[in-house]
Design a protein around this motif. Sequence first.
Motif, PDB file in Angstrom:
ATOM      1  N   SER A  59      -7.103  -8.149   3.919  1.00 46.55           N
ATOM      2  CA  SER A  59      -5.802  -8.768   4.425  1.00 46.55           C
ATOM      3  C   SER A  59      -5.038  -8.217   3.493  1.00 46.55           C
ATOM      4  O   SER A  59      -4.705  -7.922   2.464  1.00 46.55           O
ATOM      5  N   THR A  60      -3.465  -8.281   4.125  1.00 50.75           N
ATOM      6  CA  THR A  60      -2.376  -7.640   3.310  1.00 50.75           C
ATOM      7  C   THR A  60      -0.963  -8.785   3.940  1.00 50.75           C
ATOM      8  O   THR A  60      -0.968  -8.848   4.981  1.00 50.75           O
ATOM      9  N   TYR A  61      -0.307  -9.145   2.836  1.00 52.93           N
ATOM     10  CA  TYR A  61       0.716  -9.864   3.015  1.00 52.93           C
ATOM     11  C   TYR A  61       1.922  -9.009   2.528  1.00 52.93           C
ATOM     12  O   TYR A  61       1.846  -8.516   1.525  1.00 52.93           O
ATOM     13  N   THR A  62       2.826  -8.882   3.477  1.00 54.58           N
ATOM     14  CA  THR A  62       4.025  -8.139   2.970  1.00 54.58           C
ATOM     15  C   THR A  62       5.365  -9.116   2.662  1.00 54.58           C
ATOM     16  O   THR A  62       5.524  -9.822   3.639  1.00 54.58           O
ATOM     17  N   ALA A  63       5.842  -9.355   1.679  1.00 55.68           N
ATOM     18  CA  ALA A  63       6.876 -10.628   1.455  1.00 55.68           C
ATOM     19  C   ALA A  63       8.290  -9.921   2.015  1.00 55.68           C
ATOM     20  O   ALA A  63       8.282  -8.720   2.360  1.00 55.68           O
ATOM     21  N   PRO A  64       9.049 -10.843   2.208  1.00 56.46           N
ATOM     22  CA  PRO A  64      10.392 -10.123   2.858  1.00 56.46           C
ATOM     23  C   PRO A  64      10.848  -9.358   1.931  1.00 56.46           C
ATOM     24  O   PRO A  64      11.686  -8.557   2.407  1.00 56.46           O
ATOM     25  N   SER A  65      10.747  -9.330   0.510  1.00 55.75           N
ATOM     26  CA  SER A  65      11.364  -8.211  -0.242  1.00 55.75           C
ATOM     27  C   SER A  65      10.564  -6.824  -0.089  1.00 55.75           C
ATOM     28  O   SER A  65      11.076  -5.783  -0.619  1.00 55.75           O
ATOM     29  N   GLY A  66       9.583  -6.659   0.678  1.00 53.28           N
ATOM     30  CA  GLY A  66       8.976  -5.617   0.904  1.00 53.28           C
ATOM     31  C   GLY A  66       7.334  -5.289   0.026  1.00 53.28           C
ATOM     32  O   GLY A  66       6.733  -4.349   0.175  1.00 53.28           O
ATOM     33  N   THR A  67       7.577  -6.253  -1.077  1.00 55.90           N
ATOM     34  CA  THR A  67       6.178  -6.250  -2.028  1.00 55.90           C
ATOM     35  C   THR A  67       5.022  -6.372  -1.137  1.00 55.90           C
ATOM     36  O   THR A  67       5.022  -7.568  -0.527  1.00 55.90           O
ATOM     37  N   LYS A  68       4.107  -5.473  -1.310  1.00 55.45           N
ATOM     38  CA  LYS A  68       2.738  -5.795  -0.503  1.00 55.45           C
ATOM     39  C   LYS A  68       1.294  -6.409  -1.423  1.00 55.45           C
ATOM     40  O   LYS A  68       1.416  -6.054  -2.631  1.00 55.45           O
ATOM     41  N   TYR A  69       0.759  -7.442  -0.852  1.00 56.65           N
ATOM     42  CA  TYR A  69      -0.082  -8.016  -1.577  1.00 56.65           C
ATOM     43  C   TYR A  69      -1.453  -7.822  -0.760  1.00 56.65           C
ATOM     44  O   TYR A  69      -1.650  -8.312   0.310  1.00 56.65           O
ATOM     45  N   SER A  70      -2.491  -7.174  -1.106  1.00 51.98           N
ATOM     46  CA  SER A  70      -3.594  -6.877  -0.448  1.00 51.98           C
ATOM     47  C   SER A  70      -5.004  -7.492  -1.171  1.00 51.98           C
ATOM     48  O   SER A  70      -4.905  -7.614  -2.595  1.00 51.98           O
ATOM     49  N   SER A  71      -6.022  -7.972  -0.400  1.00 51.89           N
ATOM     50  CA  SER A  71      -7.084  -8.339  -1.112  1.00 51.89           C
ATOM     51  C   SER A  71      -8.505  -8.294  -0.077  1.00 51.89           C
ATOM     52  O   SER A  71      -8.113  -8.091   1.411  1.00 51.89           O
ATOM     53  N   GLY A  72      -9.591  -8.061  -0.673  1.00 56.44           N
ATOM     54  CA  GLY A  72     -10.743  -8.099   0.347  1.00 56.44           C
ATOM     55  C   GLY A  72     -10.976  -6.634   0.787  1.00 56.44           C
ATOM     56  O   GLY A  72     -12.056  -6.412   1.640  1.00 56.44           O
ATOM     57  N   TYR A  73     -10.273  -5.576   0.282  1.00 58.49           N
ATOM     58  CA  TYR A  73     -10.585  -4.306   0.950  1.00 58.49           C
ATOM     59  C   TYR A  73     -11.497  -3.358  -0.066  1.00 58.49           C
ATOM     60  O   TYR A  73     -11.620  -2.251   0.255  1.00 58.49           O
ATOM     61  N   GLY A  74     -12.071  -4.049  -1.124  1.00 61.21           N
ATOM     62  CA  GLY A  74     -12.985  -3.235  -1.937  1.00 61.21           C
ATOM     63  C   GLY A  74     -12.289  -2.891  -3.101  1.00 61.21           C
ATOM     64  O   GLY A  74     -11.067  -3.250  -3.365  1.00 61.21           O
ATOM     65  N   SER A  75     -12.754  -1.668  -3.848  1.00 62.44           N
ATOM     66  CA  SER A  75     -12.369  -1.391  -5.095  1.00 62.44           C
ATOM     67  C   SER A  75     -10.950  -0.674  -5.026  1.00 62.44           C
ATOM     68  O   SER A  75     -10.133  -0.846  -6.165  1.00 62.44           O
ATOM     69  N   GLY A  76     -10.711  -0.190  -3.909  1.00 61.57           N
ATOM     70  CA  GLY A  76      -9.160   0.452  -3.842  1.00 61.57           C
ATOM     71  C   GLY A  76      -8.047  -0.533  -3.568  1.00 61.57           C
ATOM     72  O   GLY A  76      -7.034  -0.097  -3.361  1.00 61.57           O
ATOM     73  N   SER A  77      -8.414  -1.828  -3.461  1.00 60.79           N
ATOM     74  CA  SER A  77      -7.359  -2.658  -3.315  1.00 60.79           C
ATOM     75  C   SER A  77      -6.486  -3.183  -4.403  1.00 60.79           C
ATOM     76  O   SER A  77      -7.024  -3.418  -5.326  1.00 60.79           O
ATOM     77  N   SER A  78      -5.175  -3.175  -4.112  1.00 59.49           N
ATOM     78  CA  SER A  78      -4.274  -3.600  -5.252  1.00 59.49           C
ATOM     79  C   SER A  78      -2.808  -3.881  -4.443  1.00 59.49           C
ATOM     80  O   SER A  78      -2.660  -3.581  -3.520  1.00 59.49           O
ATOM     81  N   SER A  79      -1.990  -4.710  -5.351  1.00 56.79           N
ATOM     82  CA  SER A  79      -0.691  -4.801  -4.858  1.00 56.79           C
ATOM     83  C   SER A  79      -0.111  -3.410  -4.596  1.00 56.79           C
ATOM     84  O   SER A  79      -0.128  -2.665  -5.662  1.00 56.79           O
ATOM     85  N   GLY A  80       0.629  -3.448  -3.369  1.00 60.00           N
ATOM     86  CA  GLY A  80       1.565  -2.184  -3.502  1.00 60.00           C
ATOM     87  C   GLY A  80       0.768  -1.153  -2.428  1.00 60.00           C
ATOM     88  O   GLY A  80       1.349  -0.124  -2.116  1.00 60.00           O
ATOM     89  N   SER A  81      -0.473  -1.537  -2.204  1.00 64.05           N
ATOM     90  CA  SER A  81      -1.180  -0.591  -1.010  1.00 64.05           C
ATOM     91  C   SER A  81      -0.556  -0.964   0.182  1.00 64.05           C
ATOM     92  O   SER A  81       0.025  -1.992   0.685  1.00 64.05           O
ATOM     93  N   SER A  82      -0.896   0.233   1.158  1.00 60.93           N
ATOM     94  CA  SER A  82      -0.357   0.272   2.292  1.00 60.93           C
ATOM     95  C   SER A  82      -1.175  -0.622   3.195  1.00 60.93           C
ATOM     96  O   SER A  82      -2.231  -0.712   3.093  1.00 60.93           O
TER      97      SER A  82
END
Length: 88
Positions: A59-82
């Motif tokens: 999943s990916t949540y994008t805040a109103p500010s544009g900051t992205k938070y991702s989780s559950g995608y495996g080893s490549g997942s981190s904040s700021g991912s597309s």
Amino acid sequence: MSDKGYTYKSHGINNDGNHYCARDYGNNSNSYHYSNRDGSYYYSNSNGSTYYNNGSGGSTYTAPSGTKYSSGYGSGSSSGSSSSSGSK
């Protein structure tokens, strides 16, 4: 305006067989969501944030500010991912 603070603009099943719903909160504030046949879903909220779930634990949540938070995608997942924009 309804008792819930919004009115439905449209809802139903699109050509791909995915459920959609669009709401109007007034003052140019709208939201919509898609629930897709593959189990994924996408929300665009009235505050400008978005949430996408791929139906497989990512999943990916994008805040109103544009900051992205991702989780559950495996080893490549981190904040700021597309994120995917979801099926429409």
